[in-house]
Design a protein around this motif. Structure first.
Motif, PDB file in Angstrom:
ATOM      1  N   ALA A 184     -30.281  42.233 -10.301  1.00  0.00           N
ATOM      2  CA  ALA A 184     -29.022  42.365  -9.575  1.00  0.00           C
ATOM      3  C   ALA A 184     -28.946  41.473  -8.340  1.00  0.00           C
ATOM      4  O   ALA A 184     -27.885  41.355  -7.721  1.00  0.00           O
ATOM      5  CB  ALA A 184     -28.807  43.822  -9.162  1.00  0.00           C
ATOM      6  N   GLY A 381     -27.642  44.385 -16.288  1.00  0.00           N
ATOM      7  CA  GLY A 381     -27.502  43.716 -14.999  1.00  0.00           C
ATOM      8  C   GLY A 381     -26.856  42.352 -15.119  1.00  0.00           C
ATOM      9  O   GLY A 381     -25.967  41.990 -14.332  1.00  0.00           O
ATOM     10  N   MET A 385     -23.167  41.886 -13.318  1.00  0.00           N
ATOM     11  CA  MET A 385     -23.236  41.227 -12.014  1.00  0.00           C
ATOM     12  C   MET A 385     -21.948  40.488 -11.648  1.00  0.00           C
ATOM     13  O   MET A 385     -21.469  40.604 -10.507  1.00  0.00           O
ATOM     14  CB  MET A 385     -24.431  40.274 -11.933  1.00  0.00           C
ATOM     15  CG  MET A 385     -24.571  39.631 -10.550  1.00  0.00           C
ATOM     16  SD  MET A 385     -25.807  38.320 -10.462  1.00  0.00           S
ATOM     17  CE  MET A 385     -27.302  39.279 -10.577  1.00  0.00           C
ATOM     18  N   LEU A 398     -25.170  47.638  -7.590  1.00  0.00           N
ATOM     19  CA  LEU A 398     -25.420  47.393  -9.006  1.00  0.00           C
ATOM     20  C   LEU A 398     -26.821  47.834  -9.396  1.00  0.00           C
ATOM     21  O   LEU A 398     -27.002  48.546 -10.394  1.00  0.00           O
ATOM     22  CB  LEU A 398     -25.233  45.905  -9.324  1.00  0.00           C
ATOM     23  CG  LEU A 398     -25.674  45.449 -10.720  1.00  0.00           C
ATOM     24  CD1 LEU A 398     -24.944  46.215 -11.810  1.00  0.00           C
ATOM     25  CD2 LEU A 398     -25.455  43.944 -10.885  1.00  0.00           C
ATOM     26  N   SER A 399     -27.829  47.424  -8.625  1.00  0.00           N
ATOM     27  CA  SER A 399     -29.213  47.755  -8.995  1.00  0.00           C
ATOM     28  C   SER A 399     -29.429  49.262  -9.021  1.00  0.00           C
ATOM     29  O   SER A 399     -30.133  49.791  -9.888  1.00  0.00           O
ATOM     30  CB  SER A 399     -30.194  47.090  -8.018  1.00  0.00           C
ATOM     31  OG  SER A 399     -30.002  47.551  -6.693  1.00  0.00           O
TER      32      SER A 399
END
Length: 480
Positions: A184, A381, A385, A398-399
């Motif tokens: 990410a 991911g 992204m 996101l991560s």
């Protein structure tokens, strides 16, 4: 260049969806109708996938390259699997697992057992950075304690899996905890801090749930049964504090940031030496135990069933499934099947809430079709992204979501490598312990709720962050 052009292939949308539909239908049939013949089913699905790709123009050389490339993830996974098998056998033979069971039965209150089991696995997984190691060692011992307390094995397994999953995802030494921010573009410790906002509430709710379940089930504990187990363990093993050295060694090496494989191998060898010196095993017998597993002969059926396990060969089921699913997953990724399907889902990301929800759904679907949490995190991911960049989100948003859904749900799927390992080590099927693995399904739900309410969804500049998708001082249009 010519070779790359010849190997270029993008499957048609309908082909990709047919392959996925066949996989889902076949795995559901295997689980619910034919008794979980996962290996043959997965091989059949892989064969069907190859046939569809070749018939629609995919060069077979590209399929071969995809299978070979999957070896980069497969080989390290197999080494860890077989080493854990050896560790399980040596820890039982050395008295480490029996010692944990013995004192667990003497000290742990039945009403608080599930809560204690979850916390113990949290701490161990956080220290080691491995849910697999935690489940295969401390988890196995705790199953014995639960059996002595007459606790529902599914509840015990659920508490173990919940604690191991939380500790793993919060540990800076965990593979997935490093993979998610790397994919990410987030900082590792920003990522861990972000996970507290979803994982924290989820584990608190889970611990409350385990406390309630434990209190309601504690009345069934049989003191006579516990006394029989304690006497049986005392008659077979020489139990003292030195038998805990392998466990302490694992925790110490983990704190010193030793990699997983050497840590497990050292612990297995030390446990083997202790089995020889303290438990009377011979060198040939402990080597056989590490290879074939320990055979308990206490005369107490339940404890014999629990302790007769471990050994490298006990990992054959999971290891062989690993080879098949990783090869299949490599084909789905490298031949564009997953990209074609997932690209159609990016349209469901107009708001932050639908973006987070879509990420969670994609991660769960990837866990279902790739059977690998690593591929799930990497593929999800890469796909999502650009959407998070368009929304001007911080990378850790996101991560965090990748782990909230990809990491924790992998332990709930029978044909996923994590689920297959956990069910084999604990002796309880994934679907059996799923309702009681509270953390593993509460965490994704909280991620979705936070997404739609806007809580902890940070845009660039709203929160200090070591990494961002654009310079904080620059002006950039922000999607709503």
């Amino acid at each position: 260049m010519e070779n790359n052009e010849q190997n270029y292939f993008r499957p048609k949308t309908w082909v990709s969806f047919v392959i996925m539909a066949f996989l889902v239908a076949a795995m559901c049939s295997a689980i619910f109708l034919t008794g979980q013949q996962l290996h043959i089913t997965m091989l059949t699905c892989m064969g069907f996938c190859i046939l569809m790709l070749v018939l629609t123009g995919c060069p077979y050389s590209k399929i071969e390259e995809a299978i070979i490339s999957s070896g980069n993830l497969t080989i390290p996974t197999l080494i860890i699997l077989y080493t854990i098998g050896a560790v399980m056998g040596s820890w039982i033979a050395s008295g480490t697992v029996p010692m944990i069971i013995y004192w667990g039965l003497k000290l742990i209150s039945p009403g608080l057992f599930l809560t204690t089991a979850c916390i113990a696995c949290m701490i161990t997984a956080m220290a080691t950075g491995s849910s697999w190691s935690t489940i295969g060692t401390v988890g196995v011992a705790l199953m014995g304690v639960g059996m002595g307390l007459n606790m529902n094995p599914a509840m015990t397994a659920g508490a173990i899996v919940s604690g191991a999953a939380f500790g793993d995802k919060m540990s800076p030494m965990s593979d997935t905890t490093n993979v998610a921010p790397a994919v990410a573009g987030a900082d590792l410790f920003d990522h861990i801090k972000a996970m507290v906002t979803t994982g924290g509430p989820a584990i608190v709710i889970a611990l409350v749930g385990f406390t309630v379940m434990g209190m309601s089930a504690s009345g069934d504990a049989n003191s006579e049964t516990i006394a029989q187990i304690l006497d049986s363990l005392n008659s077979i093993f020489h139990l003292n504090l030195t038998t805990l050295i392998p466990l302490i060694l694992v925790l110490a090496l983990a704190i010193m940031k030793f990699p997983a494989f050497p840590t497990l191998l050292i612990s297995a060898l030390v446990a083997a030496a202790m089995a020889i010196l303290a438990q009377g095993q011979s060198i040939p017998s402990i080597m056989s135990i590490m290879e074939n597993g320990f055979v308990s002969e206490t005369g107490f059926y339940d404890i014999d069933k629990l302790l007769s396990r471990g050994g490298m060969f006990s990992m054959h089921y999971t290891a062989s499934l690993t080879v098949i699913v990783m090869a299949f997953g490599g084909i789905l990724e490298k031949c564009g099947v997953l990209d074609e399907i997932l690209s159609k889902m990016r349209g469901l990301t107009r708001t932050v809430g639908t973006m987070v929800c879509t990420t969670v759904v994609i991660e769960i679907l990837l866990n279902l079709v790739t059977a690998s949490q690593y591929m799930t995190i990497i593929l999800g991911g890469k796909l999502m992204m650009p959407v998070y960049k368009e929304k001007d989100m911080l990378p850790q948003c996101l991560s965090r979501t990748l782990e909230d859904s990809g990491t924790v749900t992998s332990l709930l799927i029978p044909w996923n490598l994590c689920g297959a390992f956990a069910s084999a080590a604990l002796g309880v099927g994934c679907f059996t312990y799923l309702p009681f693995a509270l953390f593993n399904w509460i965490c994704p739900l909280i991620a979705v709720v936070w997404g739609f309410t806007g809580l902890f969804q940070w845009k660039t500049g709203q929160k200090p962050s070591k990494k961002t998708y654009r310079p904080v001082d620059s002006e950039a249009p922000v999607s709503k």
